[in-house]
Each structure stands twice: as C-alpha cells, then as structure tokens.
Design an enzyme around this catalytic site. Structure first.
Site, short mmCIF file in Angstrom:
data_model
loop_
_atom_site.label_atom_id
_atom_site.label_comp_id
_atom_site.label_asym_id
_atom_site.label_seq_id
_atom_site.Cartn_x
_atom_site.Cartn_y
_atom_site.Cartn_z
N ASN A 124 0.82 -1.21 0.00
CA ASN A 124 0.00 0.00 0.00
C ASN A 124 0.86 1.26 0.00
OD1 ASN A 124 -2.43 1.50 0.05
ND2 ASN A 124 -2.34 1.69 2.27
N CYS A 515 -0.29 9.51 5.57
CA CYS A 515 0.00 8.42 6.49
C CYS A 515 -1.29 7.70 6.86
CB CYS A 515 0.66 8.95 7.76
SG CYS A 515 2.25 9.75 7.49
N TRP A 560 -5.04 -3.37 3.75
CA TRP A 560 -4.66 -2.17 4.47
C TRP A 560 -4.69 -2.38 5.98
CZ3 TRP A 560 -7.63 1.93 1.07
CH2 TRP A 560 -7.08 1.89 -0.22
N GLU A 604 -3.64 -4.61 -5.75
CA GLU A 604 -2.46 -4.45 -4.92
C GLU A 604 -1.93 -5.78 -4.39
OE1 GLU A 604 -2.08 -2.83 -0.44
OE2 GLU A 604 -2.88 -1.41 -1.90
N HIS A 640 -15.19 0.35 -6.20
CA HIS A 640 -14.23 1.39 -6.60
C HIS A 640 -12.82 0.85 -6.49
CE1 HIS A 640 -12.06 5.07 -7.08
NE2 HIS A 640 -11.50 4.92 -5.89
N HIS A 693 -5.77 13.67 -6.25
CA HIS A 693 -4.56 13.70 -5.43
C HIS A 693 -3.62 14.84 -5.83
CE1 HIS A 693 -5.88 9.71 -4.14
NE2 HIS A 693 -5.14 9.94 -3.08
#
Length: 751
Positions: A124, A515, A560, A604, A640, A693
């Site tokens: 991640n 973070c 995560w 991921e 998503h 972002h």
C-alpha cells in the site's frame, strides 16, 4: 569490512509524523525550506544513531526523501518531466535545487498536472511513475544526495550504506510517453550508475545498496541476461565500493542465479515471502538473509529463524536482516497499550532488536532470555481464545457456492434501469468529502469525552447536511453522505469489528505526506451491530436523490491491515465478507438501493509471480461476491478501485460482478480505456475524470477531453462520470470548483 546485522530499509516519515507536518507546512508556506530540511536531517540522523546503538552494524541511508524513493531517483537521474522544466531552481542550500520541480511532478501545480501515482509492487506504499521516452537522456543531478551522504559519514562514519533504486527496477516501473520500451535504456542506465557509484565511492563509503525488487518478478531470460551483464560492469570493476543488491517481496533465487559471479559482494533476499533453499547460492557472495518480517507486525519465531540462519551459514557467509524495508511497519510499540496482544507484536524498533539478537545468537553470544520471552509470547498467542471464535468458524463452514451468486447481469440491469431512473452519464463521487479541521477536532474531542455522544452525533449530522446540500446544488445525480464520521476507510470499520485491534500511534507512510494507521487482525472477525446504517439514514432523509451506502470491501480490509499469519488470507477475507454481507442486508432494509463496496486494493495484493495469481484471484473475487451475493436484482452494487495497474486485470474486474465499477483513470491518462474496449466490458464503468490527489482544479477542457476519450471506448449507456478517488484530502473550495467542472462536462456530453 563485512557485517552481521542490518535492515533492508528505513522509514522516513518520523515516529510522530514529523516529516508529514513539515512537508505540509512547506507546501502551505508556513515554514521555510531551511526548516523543512532541518526536520528531514534530524529524522535521518536520529534513526541512524538509534540503529547503531541497537547493534545494527550497517545502516541503510537513502538521503533526505521528501516524497518517495522512485521520485528521488527520477530527480537524481535528471529526468523530471520536461513540462516542469520552466519552474525555477530553489534558491538556497537547504533543499535540492530541483525541489519545486520535484513537488510539481508529485502533486501538480496550477499550470502542470502531476505524474501518475501507483502502488509499489504488492504494498500500500505508492510511488510517482517516471515518464520516459525513446529520446530520454539521463544526466546525474547528485549534488544533494552526495551532500546528505557526506553529512552522514562525517557524523557516523563508514557504517552508513547509501541506498539507491536499481536500474532494472526503475525502468521496469517507468512508463513512456511515446510507446517505446523503458528497458531500451537499460545498458545506458547501467553506465550512469557506474559513474554514480564512482562518485559515492569517492565519499569514503565501503558499501552501496542497490534495491532490485523487480528481480523477483516474472522476467524473460533475455532481460535477466542483460541485467547480469549490467551488474558485471558494476561489480567487477569498482573495487572501492562493495555492492549489496537487495531484493524483497518474493522468492530470491532467480535474483541469486542472475547475480552470482557478477562481482557484487552481497545479495539480499526475502526469506519470509520466499524459500530459504536458494539452490543457486554457492556461498561466494554474502547472503543478507531477510528472516525478520518487514511487512507484518507479529513477533518472529526466533528459534525457527535461527535454525534457518545456521543452515545457510553452513553453506557460506550470512548476515541477518529484515525481509523488506521497515517503512512498511510502525516505528515502535512504546506508545501503544494493546492489552494481551501487545506481547505478540513487533513494530520497527522491536524488529531491529530481533535482528540484533539473531545476529548475536548466530555469532555464539548468549541471548537466551530474549529468545525465551519471544517463545512465551508465541505460545500465548497460539493458545489464546482471542484467535478462535466458534460461531464465526461454524458460519464459514456453512458457506456454499450459491452464497456467492446473484441474479444474471441482464436481469439486474433491466430491474435497476426501471428502479433508479437515472439520466445518461450519471454523475457521482467516490464517497468521502473534505475532512475539515472542524471534523477532526470534533472526533478528537469526542474520543477524550470533551464532547458527549449526543454532541458528537449532532456535529456529524450537521456535516452530512452540509455535504448533501452541496451535492444537490452542484447537480450530482447519485449522492454520498461524505463520511465525516470515518477517520479512515479501513480503520473506521476495524474499530467496530470483533477480531480487529486499532493502534494509537501505528502510523505508516502511504505516499508523500499521507500516512495511515493500519489496524491489526488478531482473531476471527465478525460484526456485532450495524456500522453505517445510522449515517445512511441521516443522509437519505435529506434528499429525494439516491444516496449510496458506503462500505470497504473484504480484500481491502485485509490489504490495508496487518493480517493474521496463522491462517490463509482467504479464510480471513471470507470472515470479513460475512460481516459486510450482514451490513448490506441492513442497508437494504433501511431503503438503500445503491451500495458501494470499495476494493481499491484488489490489484495491490496480486502476487508478483503469475504461478500464484490464479489462487489469489479465486479467493479475492470469491470474498467480494460472498459479501454482495445476497443483494436482490434491484440493488445496484458499485465498487471502486484506484492507483494500481488494472489493464491486465480487466477480467477480474468483470468477475467481481459489481453492477458499476469506478476506477482511477485521470491521473494515468485514461490508459485503462483500451483494455475496457478490447475486453468488451459490459458492466457500468466510471473511469475517473478528475485527479483528486493533485491540489489543482482541472480545466474544463481537460475534463471534457477525458470524458470524450471515455465515450470513444465505452457504451454511453454504461458510462458514469466521477472523480478518481475520494475527496477527504481536498479542501472545500477546490472540491466545489472541480465538481462544477465535472458536472458541466457530463451535461455537455449528454447533448
């Protein structure tokens, strides 16, 4: 000089997120470049000193990194995007001269879009994707890096080991703007690295670490041959510098086979993710054995690790290390109070102690007390009732294939068309809206009882009302409640699910200044009460338009988090899926007709080796379908995904069987469209048209062009219009302005 104890890499953000705060202060013009540089220097100096004091003889040092290591390498090699070349040099000695071009590449600016952002292998952690072309010319811009290195050497001596991303990995992760192959630059880049290593050697260091995680991935024999030849030019002709080539995240034997006999002095391998057999290791090179898990938080079985090390040491020289950089785990357990499970854990500081203890034991020193404490903690964990819930196990055992199936796609499509009555190119957002200081303050005050439950709930209701009103004024078609009550899309749910533990200070860098605080899955997972229905009800009561129920999918809830290592990931995923299945049923009972189950991490976790991917995808897809499989035909299930390479995973996106998938696309130039068109993707799809972002409002023509490109590849009846990702990191002013652009683009395209 050789060494016996090291770690593969260091965290950079600071134990209290000091660098995050300094970066955001610099970006907001609240602190100077000198102050930012001072924070970064202090963090690296303190960490180096702590490692040396803990018995780590060789300390990796990557310089002062202000965003991520790949972007650092792009700047080091002098290939920041041409579009930012007009930005003037930083005036001063504290920061690199290229720093404002560097930040423009990472974050964009008023005039320039940011470069693409994607995941670092199967983690991640994110990196800024290099933009190359056939005409790219590399030119070392290493003054800042060498100055940082000289400072460290002057302060700490030759124990410091500079770390750079390797030529293969850098090019393997790059994209080109002209369709050429980035690996065409491989030989050229090895020549540049040869010059860089000469300059590093001139600083007086003995070791250099070159990170090559790409060497554990599936690579053609011809590429491996070129890599071997490249390392022969480095390892065989630079006697002043000893080279450690570090790999991680998968079995290291392919790397060992490629590098053995090239003249490199040491090879680092991940013995947590990979096998310790290493049939191609002849003992000629120092083996840096990653036996302490650098990616998860459980204590190491020191007896097993030492046995592995002794077997390897019988074949050749061995040093003890972590399996990967410690940037993937929190700094320390010192500030945590996690009850019984605290003794089961090892964060960064504790892993360093494990490395040092294993190295000492391998050298014959007496560390029996340290080993005994670890042994007791492992036994306590294995025997604890916290790890086993009979009710959850019984329910999992009763799951059948039918539980993972919905009605046919065509039946669902026709039912939903009649139920929802949405316009063409419906507009929506991904879920979160800006997390303002007021929201964070209310949450913090509530946690320490400065706000009563009623006062906190009213604050959240007021914020949801603001979000619904704003979306209604903007003209969005499908609304969200904005998630003001959620600190994080995984942490929020983890705090309400049995089997999860949330930390207080377990911060880990995700990218730049971002973070996260990954929760820990310590036992079997189940839901004890509804988690989102209250807030959905508030939002839906304020509008006649449909409001999406918002959940985080089972794979992302694992990806995560720090996961259990005592049972298969698929088993844990199904436990989470059943908890979400219950939540979906409650949302439907409350009146929700659109429910989004986010899975941004499904790509991921895809294993790096193709031979392992089918097994992963079977349980990953299966867990999502178990979560959503009970939804009737009239319920539209959304999902998503963001910030990963999805082109090779389009079939998996289809297999999830969601009615609508929104996917990050604006930042990568709509690259996913080709795969969607070629695959004949026939479900609802929302390729993002606004890169959230980057702190810039997109121009109308930019969004219009992205939407036009989408319409060229996707049936208009299937197309949704949405941002790339959630909006929690953005401010209200830019959010409103950007959504006005998005809605206008959709309305224009409908005509």
């Amino acid at each position: 000089m050789t060494f016996h104890a090291t770690i593969a890499g260091v965290p950079r953000i600071g134990p209290n997120r000091e660098l995050k705060k300094a970066l955001e202060g610099y970006w907001n013009k609240k602190i100077s470049g000198d102050e930012l540089a001072e924070v970064a220097t202090q963090l690296t100096d303190t960490y180096t000193a702590d490692l040396l004091a803990a018995g780590i003889e060789a300390v990796p040092f990557a310089g002062k990194s202000f965003y991520d290591a790949i972007l650092d390498t792009t700047a080091l090699l002098g290939v920041l995007p041409h579009r930012v070349s007009t930005i003037a040099d930083y005036e001063g000695d504290a920061l690199p001269s290229f720093i404002d071009r560097y930040f423009a590449t990472a974050r964009g600016s008023v005039d320039f879009p940011a470069s693409a952002l994607t995941k670092w292998f199967d983690t991640n952690y994110h990196y800024i994707v290099p933009e190359l072309s056939a005409d790219t010319v590399f030119s070392l811009d290493d003054d800042a890096f060498l100055a940082d290195l000289r400072h460290q050497i002057d302060k700490f001596g030759v124990a410091v080991r500079p770390v750079i991303i390797g030529p293969l990995t850098y090019l393997n992760l790059a994209r080109t703007t002209d369709g050429s192959d980035p690996l065409d630059h491989l030989e050229e880049l090895f020549a540049i690295y040869r010059e860089l290593l000469k300059r590093i050697g001139g600083s007086g260091v003995e070791w250099v670490q070159i990170d090559e995680p790409a060497l554990v991935t599936d690579l053609p024999a011809a590429v491996l041959s070129r890599v071997r030849a490249g390392y022969e030019t480095l390892g065989g002709s630079l006697p002043a510098v000893k080279i450690l080539v570090q790999t991680y995240f998968e079995d290291g034997d392919q790397a060992v086979e490629t590098l053995s006999g090239t003249g490199v002095t040491a090879i680092g391998v991940d013995l947590v993710a990979g096998s310790a057999e290493l049939p191609h290791w002849t003992g000629e090179e120092l083996l840096v054995a990653g036996v302490v898990d650098g990616r998860n938080v459980w204590r190491t079985n020191l007896d097993e690790a030492l046995d592995t090390l002794k077997q390897l040491a019988a074949r050749g020289p061995v040093a003890v290390s972590t399996s990967a950089s410690l940037l993937h785990v929190p700094y320390s357990l010192d500030k945590e109070d996690l009850g019984q499970i605290q003794d089961w854990l090892a964060f960064g500081k504790e892993k360093v102690a494990e490395v040092a203890a294993l190295a000492a034991a391998l050298q014959g020193e007496d560390v029996s007390e340290f080993f005994a404490a670890a042994r007791t903690a492992l036994q306590d964990r294995a025997q604890s009732e916290l790890t086993h819930d009979a009710q959850v196990r019984e329910r999992i055992a009763a799951v059948t294939d039918a539980d993972r199936q919905r009605a046919s796609r065509e039946e669902r499509r026709q039912t939903q068309l009649a139920t929802l009555d949405l316009p063409p190119l419906p507009t929506t957002t991904i879920g979160s809206f800006p997390q303002t200081q007021e929201i964070r303050r209310a949450r913090a005050q509530w946690r320490v009882a400065e706000l009563t439950d009623a006062e906190y709930q009213q604050a959240m209701v007021d914020e949801i009302s603001t979000v619904i009103e704003a979306q209604s004024k903007l003209g969005l078609d499908v609304l969200v409640h904005g998630e003001p009550e959620r600190n994080d899309m995984v942490q929020y749910f983890s705090e309400q699910l049995q089997g999860y533990i949330a930390t207080s200070h377990g911060w880990v860098q995700s990218y730049g200044s971002r973070c996260v605080r990954p929760p820990i899955i310590s036992g079997d997972v189940r839901r004890t009460e509804p988690m989102t229905v209250q807030w959905y009800n508030v939002a839906q009561s304020l509008t006649d338009k449909p409001v999406k129920g918002m959940l985080t999918g089972p794979v992302t809830m694992l990806a995560w988090s720090f996961v259990r290592d005592d049972q298969p990931l698929g088993d844990t995923a199904d436990q989470v899926a059943l908890a979400l299945r219950d939540e979906i049923a409650d949302l439907i009972a409350a009146g929700a007709v659109i429910i989004q189950v986010d899975e941004p991490a499904i790509r991921e976790l895809l294993p790096l080796r193709k031979e392992k991917q089918a097994a992963y995808l079977k349980w990953a897809v299966g867990s999502f379908r178990l979560a959503t499989g009970d939804a009737p035909s009239n319920i539209q299930i959304h999902t998503h995904m963001c910030y990963s390479e999805f082109n090779e995973l389009i079939d998996t996106v289809s297999d999830l069987d969601a009615d609508v998938t929104s996917i990050e696309a604006a930042r990568n130039g709509m690259q996913v469209l080709k795969a969607l068109k070629e695959s004949g993707f026939d479900m609802g799809i929302g390729p993002g048209v606004w890169d959230i972002h980057s702190p810039r409002v997109p121009r109308q023509e930019e969004v219009d062009q992205l939407l036009e490109a989408a319409l060229d590849s996707i049936d208009p009846q299937l197309l949704w219009v949405n941002p790339d990702c959630g909006l929690k990191t953005r401010g209200w002013e830019e959010t409103t302005a950007s959504l006005e652009v998005l809605v206008k683009a959709a309305h224009k395209a409908r005509v």
